[in-house]
Write a protein that holds these residues in place. Structure first.
Motif, PDB file in Angstrom:
ATOM      1  N   ARG A  57      35.720 -10.444  35.655  1.00 51.13           N
ATOM      2  CA  ARG A  57      34.842 -11.298  36.289  1.00 51.13           C
ATOM      3  C   ARG A  57      35.719 -12.571  37.163  1.00 51.13           C
ATOM      4  NH1 ARG A  57      30.173 -12.830  32.010  1.00 51.13           N
ATOM      5  NH2 ARG A  57      29.197 -10.686  31.745  1.00 51.13           N
ATOM      6  N   LEU A  58      36.794 -13.246  36.274  1.00 48.88           N
ATOM      7  CA  LEU A  58      37.549 -14.429  36.758  1.00 48.88           C
ATOM      8  C   LEU A  58      38.442 -13.788  37.809  1.00 48.88           C
ATOM      9  CD1 LEU A  58      37.972 -16.252  33.444  1.00 48.88           C
ATOM     10  CD2 LEU A  58      35.919 -16.537  35.179  1.00 48.88           C
ATOM     11  N   GLY A  82      43.534  -9.138  33.307  1.00 45.73           N
ATOM     12  CA  GLY A  82      43.207  -9.852  32.498  1.00 45.73           C
ATOM     13  C   GLY A  82      43.620 -10.000  31.095  1.00 45.73           C
ATOM     14  N   LEU A 125      45.315 -18.172  35.652  1.00 47.23           N
ATOM     15  CA  LEU A 125      44.127 -17.934  36.495  1.00 47.23           C
ATOM     16  C   LEU A 125      44.117 -18.636  37.688  1.00 47.23           C
ATOM     17  CD1 LEU A 125      40.858 -18.161  34.117  1.00 47.23           C
ATOM     18  CD2 LEU A 125      42.003 -16.121  35.062  1.00 47.23           C
ATOM     19  N   ALA A 173      44.343 -20.561  31.465  1.00 45.35           N
ATOM     20  CA  ALA A 173      43.950 -20.961  32.519  1.00 45.35           C
ATOM     21  C   ALA A 173      44.879 -21.506  33.578  1.00 45.35           C
ATOM     22  CB  ALA A 173      43.092 -22.437  32.180  1.00 45.35           C
ATOM     23  N   LEU A 225      37.278 -11.173  30.272  1.00 42.99           N
ATOM     24  CA  LEU A 225      37.135 -12.032  31.314  1.00 42.99           C
ATOM     25  C   LEU A 225      37.806 -11.618  32.591  1.00 42.99           C
ATOM     26  CD1 LEU A 225      37.760 -15.507  29.377  1.00 42.99           C
ATOM     27  CD2 LEU A 225      35.294 -14.405  29.843  1.00 42.99           C
ATOM     28  N   ARG A 269      44.650 -16.827  41.667  1.00 46.56           N
ATOM     29  CA  ARG A 269      43.564 -17.324  42.925  1.00 46.56           C
ATOM     30  C   ARG A 269      44.174 -17.049  44.111  1.00 46.56           C
ATOM     31  NH1 ARG A 269      38.889 -20.156  41.853  1.00 46.56           N
ATOM     32  NH2 ARG A 269      38.940 -20.676  43.867  1.00 46.56           N
TER      33      ARG A 269
END
Length: 214
Positions: free
Chosen positions: A210-211, A162, A147, A144, A207, A151
């Motif tokens: 998508r993320l 990923g 991630l 997390a 993931l 951003r």
């Protein structure tokens, strides 16, 4: 009609300079934040092993830590390369195999010195059913944090980014897990630690598209 050169010039005006080490600094912040949460999870739920200071004088502790930490550092370096919106070759990831090969050698030597009747106990240890899942759970806050780092970055290879982010999160999680885990066998670490790290990498690959989309 505006020419391509004029368009580029107009878009590049008043663009602030990005600090040279902005990408590794942001990645480091995400890793540190996630790692702190993972350490708190270990301390609150499982606890730090009471004989840690004594264990740090033994070979097995440093064998585990060297293995997981080398994977974590190598994967983190790969993240920095993949976080930029530029083509990046994945061929430079082959050194990540070196820690695995070294641990394989240690494990083979360990088995050679141990009676075959004890191999199964050495391989399974006392926590083989929980070890991979603990590593995967501890990897979640670190992933997390990565991630969050991504951003404001622009990876071009979303699935690969990923996967490497998951690999890094899993390896850092395994490094933190060493503060609790009492297992001493190289073959245990090679199997169950690596399985937890691989699960984190696989989940990251699923993931990523998508993320990490930007």
């Amino acid at each position: 009609m505006m020419k391509t050169e004029q368009l580029i010039d107009s878009l590049s005006q008043n663009v602030s300079r990005v600090p040279r080490h902005a990408v590794p600094r942001r990645i480091a912040v995400g890793l540190a934040a996630g790692g702190l949460v993972a350490m708190l999870l270990i301390a609150v739920t499982l606890g730090i092993r009471p004989d840690l200071s004594l264990a740090m004088h033994g070979f097995s502790f440093w064998m585990k830590w060297t293995y997981t930490l080398s994977l974590a550092l190598g994967a983190s370096y790969a993240i920095i390369r993949l976080a930029r919106p530029a083509p990046a070759s994945l061929q430079g990831l082959w050194p990540l195999a070196a820690p695995v090969l070294v641990l394989v050698g240690i494990g083979v030597g360990e088995l050679a010195r141990t009676p075959s009747s004890e191999w199964l106990a050495m391989w399974l240890g006392r926590s083989w059913t929980s070890c991979p899942w603990i590593v995967l759970t501890l990897a979640a806050p670190i992933f997390a944090g990565l991630l969050w780092s991504f951003r404001k970055l622009a990876p071009a290879h979303l699935r690969a980014s990923g996967a490497i982010a998951g690999l890094s999160a899993g390896a850092w999680a395994a490094t933190i897990y060493c503060l609790h885990c009492p297992e001493v066998s190289a073959i245990f670490v090679l199997t169950w630690y690596t399985l937890g790290i691989a699960l984190a990498a696989g989940l990251g690959a699923l993931l990523g598209p998508r993320l990490l989309r930007w």
